[in-house]
Enzyme design. Sequence first.
Site, PDB file in Angstrom:
ATOM      1  N   ASP A 105     -57.224 -59.410 -75.207  1.00 59.45           N
ATOM      2  CA  ASP A 105     -58.051 -59.064 -74.048  1.00 59.45           C
ATOM      3  C   ASP A 105     -57.187 -59.040 -72.791  1.00 59.45           C
ATOM      4  O   ASP A 105     -56.156 -59.710 -72.717  1.00 59.45           O
ATOM      5  CB  ASP A 105     -59.150 -60.118 -73.817  1.00 59.45           C
ATOM      6  CG  ASP A 105     -60.070 -60.256 -75.010  1.00 59.45           C
ATOM      7  OD1 ASP A 105     -60.206 -59.283 -75.763  1.00 59.45           O
ATOM      8  OD2 ASP A 105     -60.640 -61.347 -75.169  1.00 59.45           O
TER       9      ASP A 105
HETATM   10  N1  URA Z   1     -59.927 -63.510 -79.439  1.00 63.76           N
HETATM   11  C1  URA Z   1     -60.402 -63.262 -78.207  1.00 63.76           C
HETATM   12  O1  URA Z   1     -61.523 -63.626 -77.890  1.00 63.76           O
HETATM   13  N2  URA Z   1     -59.620 -62.607 -77.347  1.00 63.76           N
HETATM   14  C2  URA Z   1     -58.375 -62.197 -77.628  1.00 63.76           C
HETATM   15  O2  URA Z   1     -57.710 -61.616 -76.789  1.00 63.76           O
HETATM   16  C3  URA Z   1     -57.892 -62.464 -78.916  1.00 63.76           C
HETATM   17  C4  URA Z   1     -58.689 -63.116 -79.800  1.00 63.76           C
END
Ligand code: URA
Length: 242
Positions: A105
Amino acid sequence: MQERLQKIISQAGVASRRAAEKMIQEGRVKVNGKTVTELGVKVDPLLADIRVDGKKISARQRHVYFLLNKPKGYISTAKDERGRSTVLDLLSEVKERIYPVGRLDNNTEGLLILTNDGALMNGLLHPKYEVEKTYVARIAGEPDEVLLDRLRQGIRLEDGMTAPAKVRLLEQGGGQSRVEISIHEGRNRQVRRMFAAIGSDVKALKRVKFAGLTLEGVGRGKHRELTAKELSALYRLAGLKE
Ligand code: URA
């Protein structure tokens, strides 16, 4: 893209850069039917017919592999229509067209592999190979072991049950906790949603390990190439032969 002839020859696996230079100087290399003996010549490997001792060089692209320590505020897609910074901005000197292996993310930091090796990328992301990813999450609240066990056993999310996770409480106090969690699935925002399902908001998330690789020695926003040994291990994990 035009590149130096000796570089193309060495990247095609014919010889080292030095040996390729010697081959050119010795008149053993032809480009589009003409012998080239100068070292400065640049050609487009995808367009030119390049031969060493009469044998055609394949224009196959050299595969490259990088480990990046992604900071927050960079998205993991190659292009963003809203003009936000992407992880590729952090590897701007890399000439090859590389792609991130999976996504983090925008507000997640940590370990991201980037490569132009599609076979390896597909293998590492394929659910069949259960490639492990480990995250450290700073979460609101102080969940007890009973709640953490729900993550260990697999928890229901709106897109179905998660596979069992490895979960380790690192620190707790002052209404917050630090938890290490290892999963092998790669659903969208999975770790954040798993903690939300036990009533804890993720305040910060970092991927510290992927497929056995760690961030050791790679500062935030920095990257390095994978070593041959690391690459062999990844190939094995992704069900591929080298
Ligand atoms: N899980 C998440 O919630 N975000 C990420 O970036 C990776 C795994």
